[in-house]
Structures are given as structure tokens and as C-alpha cells.
Design an enzyme around this catalytic site. Structure first.
Site, PDB file in Angstrom:
ATOM      1  N   ASP A  48       0.852  -1.195   0.000  1.00  0.00           N
ATOM      2  CA  ASP A  48       0.000   0.000   0.000  1.00  0.00           C
ATOM      3  C   ASP A  48       0.888   1.246   0.000  1.00  0.00           C
ATOM      4  O   ASP A  48       1.639   1.475   0.944  1.00  0.00           O
ATOM      5  CB  ASP A  48      -0.881  -0.002   1.256  1.00  0.00           C
ATOM      6  CG  ASP A  48      -1.862   1.158   1.272  1.00  0.00           C
ATOM      7  OD1 ASP A  48      -2.961   1.005   0.692  1.00  0.00           O
ATOM      8  OD2 ASP A  48      -1.523   2.225   1.826  1.00  0.00           O
ATOM      9  N   TYR A  53       2.721   9.907  -0.589  1.00  0.00           N
ATOM     10  CA  TYR A  53       3.821   9.434   0.266  1.00  0.00           C
ATOM     11  C   TYR A  53       5.178   9.745  -0.363  1.00  0.00           C
ATOM     12  O   TYR A  53       6.207   9.653   0.320  1.00  0.00           O
ATOM     13  CB  TYR A  53       3.732   7.916   0.526  1.00  0.00           C
ATOM     14  CG  TYR A  53       2.483   7.433   1.220  1.00  0.00           C
ATOM     15  CD1 TYR A  53       1.579   8.326   1.809  1.00  0.00           C
ATOM     16  CD2 TYR A  53       2.182   6.079   1.299  1.00  0.00           C
ATOM     17  CE1 TYR A  53       0.421   7.865   2.430  1.00  0.00           C
ATOM     18  CE2 TYR A  53       1.034   5.624   1.931  1.00  0.00           C
ATOM     19  CZ  TYR A  53       0.155   6.519   2.482  1.00  0.00           C
ATOM     20  OH  TYR A  53      -0.991   6.061   3.097  1.00  0.00           O
ATOM     21  N   LYS A  78      -2.730   5.838  -4.326  1.00  0.00           N
ATOM     22  CA  LYS A  78      -3.848   6.750  -4.038  1.00  0.00           C
ATOM     23  C   LYS A  78      -3.671   8.089  -4.741  1.00  0.00           C
ATOM     24  O   LYS A  78      -2.548   8.605  -4.835  1.00  0.00           O
ATOM     25  CB  LYS A  78      -3.956   6.993  -2.524  1.00  0.00           C
ATOM     26  CG  LYS A  78      -3.936   5.703  -1.714  1.00  0.00           C
ATOM     27  CD  LYS A  78      -4.154   5.932  -0.230  1.00  0.00           C
ATOM     28  CE  LYS A  78      -3.830   4.676   0.560  1.00  0.00           C
ATOM     29  NZ  LYS A  78      -2.384   4.505   0.854  1.00  0.00           N
ATOM     30  N   HIS A 111      -7.592   9.492  -2.109  1.00  0.00           N
ATOM     31  CA  HIS A 111      -6.960   9.433  -0.775  1.00  0.00           C
ATOM     32  C   HIS A 111      -7.865   9.988   0.321  1.00  0.00           C
ATOM     33  O   HIS A 111      -7.863   9.481   1.447  1.00  0.00           O
ATOM     34  CB  HIS A 111      -5.621  10.175  -0.804  1.00  0.00           C
ATOM     35  CG  HIS A 111      -4.631   9.703   0.203  1.00  0.00           C
ATOM     36  ND1 HIS A 111      -3.286   9.640  -0.032  1.00  0.00           N
ATOM     37  CD2 HIS A 111      -4.788   9.256   1.480  1.00  0.00           C
ATOM     38  CE1 HIS A 111      -2.665   9.174   1.045  1.00  0.00           C
ATOM     39  NE2 HIS A 111      -3.553   8.942   1.966  1.00  0.00           N
TER      40      HIS A 111
HETATM   41  N1  LIG Z   1      -5.507   6.265   3.597  1.00  0.00           N
HETATM   42  C1  LIG Z   1      -4.976   7.012   4.546  1.00  0.00           C
HETATM   43  O1  LIG Z   1      -5.320   8.193   4.746  1.00  0.00           O
HETATM   44  C2  LIG Z   1      -3.933   6.387   5.417  1.00  0.00           C
HETATM   45  C3  LIG Z   1      -3.571   7.022   6.620  1.00  0.00           C
HETATM   46  C4  LIG Z   1      -2.636   6.402   7.436  1.00  0.00           C
HETATM   47  C5  LIG Z   1      -2.093   5.178   7.054  1.00  0.00           C
HETATM   48  N2  LIG Z   1      -2.436   4.582   5.863  1.00  0.00           N
HETATM   49  C6  LIG Z   1      -1.852   3.285   5.429  1.00  0.00           C
HETATM   50  O2  LIG Z   1      -1.879   2.381   6.534  1.00  0.00           O
HETATM   51  C7  LIG Z   1      -0.546   1.953   6.804  1.00  0.00           C
HETATM   52  C8  LIG Z   1      -0.356   1.628   8.284  1.00  0.00           C
HETATM   53  O3  LIG Z   1      -0.644   2.720   9.111  1.00  0.00           O
HETATM   54  P1  LIG Z   1       0.491   3.497   9.925  1.00  0.00           P
HETATM   55  O4  LIG Z   1       1.616   3.808   9.025  1.00  0.00           O
HETATM   56  O5  LIG Z   1      -0.217   4.591  10.631  1.00  0.00           O
HETATM   57  O6  LIG Z   1       1.069   2.461  10.977  1.00  0.00           O
HETATM   58  P2  LIG Z   1       0.646   1.176  11.835  1.00  0.00           P
HETATM   59  O7  LIG Z   1       0.766  -0.010  10.957  1.00  0.00           O
HETATM   60  O8  LIG Z   1      -0.625   1.416  12.555  1.00  0.00           O
HETATM   61  O9  LIG Z   1       1.848   1.205  12.907  1.00  0.00           O
HETATM   62  C9  LIG Z   1       3.200   1.307  12.487  1.00  0.00           C
HETATM   63  C10 LIG Z   1       4.085   1.536  13.696  1.00  0.00           C
HETATM   64  O10 LIG Z   1       4.057   0.364  14.530  1.00  0.00           O
HETATM   65  C11 LIG Z   1       5.374  -0.206  14.589  1.00  0.00           C
HETATM   66  N3  LIG Z   1       5.235  -1.651  14.458  1.00  0.00           N
HETATM   67  C12 LIG Z   1       4.848  -2.332  13.339  1.00  0.00           C
HETATM   68  N4  LIG Z   1       4.788  -3.648  13.592  1.00  0.00           N
HETATM   69  C13 LIG Z   1       5.147  -3.822  14.871  1.00  0.00           C
HETATM   70  C14 LIG Z   1       5.283  -4.960  15.692  1.00  0.00           C
HETATM   71  N5  LIG Z   1       5.026  -6.171  15.220  1.00  0.00           N
HETATM   72  N6  LIG Z   1       5.657  -4.774  16.988  1.00  0.00           N
HETATM   73  C15 LIG Z   1       5.914  -3.538  17.481  1.00  0.00           C
HETATM   74  N7  LIG Z   1       5.807  -2.415  16.727  1.00  0.00           N
HETATM   75  C16 LIG Z   1       5.415  -2.559  15.443  1.00  0.00           C
HETATM   76  C17 LIG Z   1       6.138   0.382  13.424  1.00  0.00           C
HETATM   77  O11 LIG Z   1       7.520   0.396  13.746  1.00  0.00           O
HETATM   78  P3  LIG Z   1       8.705   0.333  12.630  1.00  0.00           P
HETATM   79  O12 LIG Z   1       8.216   1.046  11.399  1.00  0.00           O
HETATM   80  O13 LIG Z   1       9.842   1.006  13.304  1.00  0.00           O
HETATM   81  O14 LIG Z   1       8.991  -1.119  12.335  1.00  0.00           O
HETATM   82  C18 LIG Z   1       5.542   1.770  13.345  1.00  0.00           C
HETATM   83  O15 LIG Z   1       6.097   2.627  14.324  1.00  0.00           O
HETATM   84  C19 LIG Z   1       0.285   3.127   6.307  1.00  0.00           C
HETATM   85  O16 LIG Z   1       1.660   2.825   6.195  1.00  0.00           O
HETATM   86  C20 LIG Z   1      -0.397   3.428   5.006  1.00  0.00           C
HETATM   87  O17 LIG Z   1      -0.021   2.493   4.014  1.00  0.00           O
HETATM   88  C21 LIG Z   1      -3.364   5.176   5.058  1.00  0.00           C
END
Ligand SMILES: NC(=O)c1ccc[n+]([C@@H]2O[C@H](COP(=O)([O-])OP(=O)(O)OC[C@H]3O[C@@H](n4cnc5c(N)ncnc54)[C@H](OP(=O)(O)O)[C@@H]3O)[C@@H](O)[C@H]2O)c1
Length: 282
Positions: A48, A53, A78, A111
Site C-alpha cells: 500500500d 507518500y 492513491k 486518498h
Molecule cells: N488512507 C490514509 O489516509 C492512510 C492514513 C494512514 C495510514 N495509511 C496506510 O496504513 C498503513 C499503516 O498505518 P500506519 O503507518 O499509521 O502504521 P501502523 O501499521 O498502525 O503502525 C506502524 C508503527 O508500529 C510499529 N510496528 C509495526 N509492527 C510492529 C510490531 N510487530 N511490533 C511492534 N511495533 C510494530 C512500526 O515500527 P517500525 O516502522 O519502526 O517497524 C511503526 O512505528 C500506512 O503505512 C499506510 O499504508 C493510510
């Protein structure tokens, strides 16, 4: 088949791998390239990204270098949230296709229904004009499926009433204790698969004691519980990680939360109350 290659079927019959690998806030260049290569090596087949980004080119390069057949991969990107005219949306859509350079995009999402500097404002005509550019990409086969993100019920109704192609996905903020039930139900009732972005609340829910208790009972991590929670609610999680141990951890989801555990988790209050939430979500 394992969880990384198991699929949900979208309403246009496209198969989508049940766990996607998130790339928000991963810098373009080596960081994104390495994270995506590691994820593909571990077995993720669904990535994704987003025009916004700024890392589509690195995602595309990592995918091409992986040597994995294009047909075996599912790439989501997106349309920038501020592209609310047909012509700007068509330009940005084509930029995404060029940046990724993977022949086609499996799923392309609007998005957000509002530009990020005007969250919660209405752009009904702008969303329809932008949607037309996605419908054109869907029509010519460069976008295999099209959908939306951050759309509330009003914004979904607008597209469903006036668009020609119905969106197949709504990607929203969704994690234990914050599941946007009104938006989720409406999307599902209208044939959309709901994708969970920030399924770990960008890391902010991982210290929750109730989630930790469930994790301990299974000998797994809080992150793994959070991802199983999404899957067992029929929601596709998009965990982001750059740490290789995290990338692997999030792929090991071969356990089942009990019905009682799901009831408990579904009844929890927000597990990351200080985490940022869009004011239109809820
Ligand atoms: N459509 C939208 O508006 C929108 C908005 C936000 C996000 N998104 C999408 O959703 C994805 C995920 O959301 P997000 O980026 O907010 O993050 P998330 O997946 O909710 O959390 C990521 C965080 O958790 C940590 N982490 C991941 N796996 C872990 C584990 N097994 N144990 C401990 N810590 C862990 C990561 O650390 P490290 O990175 O240091 O490993 C990072 O700090 C985004 O990357 C994006 O693709 C979309």
C-alpha cells in the site's frame, strides 16, 4: 495458502491479498526500497503506497527487482486528496502509473474526500470529477480496481448516487477500540471491502493492557492480536513496519482469537485515545 496469499474478493471479482504492507512515512529511496524488498522476501504480496507518500518510485523499483511475477502482486496507490478536478486527477493518476512503472495499478483510491488542509469540508462535485478520472483508468485497464479512503457516509452516498462505477474499497482508520462502526457498516452494506489503515494506531495502541492480556494468552505480540482482530472482523489490515522483526511478526498470524476474545476486543474503548483521528471519522 498462508495469510499473506489468502485473498478477499472485491465486488468486481478482483482477488486482494488479506494483509497489505503499509509504506506511509517511509522515506523515498533506500528506506522504502529495503522495507518493501524485505516484505516481499517474507512473503507479503500486497503493498500500500500513495502518490502523496512520495515513495511510489522506490516501491516500484523494489517490486521490479524482486523478480516476483507482476500478476502475483497487488499494488495499491492513491490519488492526492487535493486533486478535485478531472484534469488534475487524470494528471496525478498518470503520474502514479509512471512513478510505479509496473504496467498497471491493482487498486487506486481517492486518498480523501477533502484536501488535507481542509479536513471535513464538502467537495461533492470535486469528488465526482476526480472519480471520473479513476473510472477512465478502470475503463482502459490501467487501474484494475478503484475505491476511496477516508470517505464518510455522505461522501460514499454522493459517489454511489452519481458515479458510474461503484467503489470497491473504503480504506479508513481502524484499530481495536476505534472501528468507525457507522462508516464500516455502510461501506460493507454497499459492497465495499473495508481496509484498516493504522491498524496499530501508528504504534500507539501497542501498550494497551487489555490487548496485552490477550496476546499473552496466545504467546503472540500485541501487534499480532491487533491484526487478527481486523481479519476476524472481515477487515483487511495494512500494517506498516520498517524493522525486519516487525515485518516478520506482522506476517505470522496463524492463530485464532476465540469468540469471547473477539467480543472483549470489540467492546474495548479506544486503545489509543491520544492518537490523531480525523474529525469526520467515528
Ligand atoms: N488512507 C490514509 O489516509 C492512510 C492514513 C494512514 C495510514 N495509511 C496506510 O496504513 C498503513 C499503516 O498505518 P500506519 O503507518 O499509521 O502504521 P501502523 O501499521 O498502525 O503502525 C506502524 C508503527 O508500529 C510499529 N510496528 C509495526 N509492527 C510492529 C510490531 N510487530 N511490533 C511492534 N511495533 C510494530 C512500526 O515500527 P517500525 O516502522 O519502526 O517497524 C511503526 O512505528 C500506512 O503505512 C499506510 O499504508 C493510510
Amino acid at each position: 495458502m498462508g495469510i499473506l496469499t489468502d485473498t478477499f474478493t472485491l465486488s468486481n471479482s478482483t482477488e486482494i491479498p488479506k494483509v497489505g504492507f503499509g509504506t506511509w512515512q517511509v522515506p523515498d529511496g533506500k528506506a522504502t526500497y529495503d522495507a518493501v524488498r524485505t516484505a516481499l522476501d517474507v512473503g507479503y504480496r500486497h503493498i500500500d503506497t500513495a502518490h502523496g507518500y512520495g515513495n511510489e518510485a522506490s516501491v516500484g523499483r523494489a517490486v521490479r527487482d524482486s523478480g516476483i511475477a507482476r500478476e502475483d502482486l497487488f499494488i495499491t496507490s492513491k490519488l492526492p486528496a487535493d486533486a478535485k478536478t478531472h484534469d488534475l486527477a487524470a494528471t496525478r493518476r498518470d503520474e502514479s502509473l509512471t512513478n510505479l512503472d509496473l504496467g498497471w495499478i491493482d487498486l487506486y483510491l481517492v486518498h480523501a474526500p477533502w484536501p488535507w488542509d481542509r479536513i471535513a469540508t464538502r467537495h461533492d462535485q470535486g469528488n465526482l470529477d476526480a472519480w471520473r478520472a479513476l473510472e477512465e483508468g478502470y475503463g482502459d485497464g490501467t487501474l484494475k480496481a478503484i475505491g476511496i479512503s477516508n470517505f464518510d457516509v455522505h461522501d460514499m452516498e454522493n459517489l454511489l448516487a452519481h458515479g458510474d462505477v461503484a467503489p470497491v474499497v473504503n480504506q479508513i482508520q481502524y484499530y481495536v477500540g476505534f472501528t468507525e462502526p457507522v462508516i464500516t457498516s455502510f461501506a460493507q452494506e454497499h459492497g465495499m471491502l473495508v481496509e484498516a489503515y493504522s491498524p496499530l494506531a501508528t504504534g500507539d495502541m501497542l501498550g494497551n493492557a487489555d490487548v496485552a492480556a490477550v496476546a499473552e494468552a496466545h504467546g503472540v505480540s500485541a501487534a499480532q492480536v491487533a491484526l487478527r482482530f481486523c481479519l476476524q472482523n472481515g477487515i483487511l489490515p495494512l500494517p506498516k513496519a520498517v524493522g525486519p522483526e516487525h515485518i516478520r511478526d506482522n506476517a505470522e498470524l496463524d492463530f485464532e482469537l476465540t469468540a469471547d476474545e473477539m467480543t472483549t476486543l470489540n467492546a474495548l474503548a479506544d486503545t489509543a485515545p491520544s492518537h490523531y483521528h480525523n474529525p469526520t471519522q467515528g
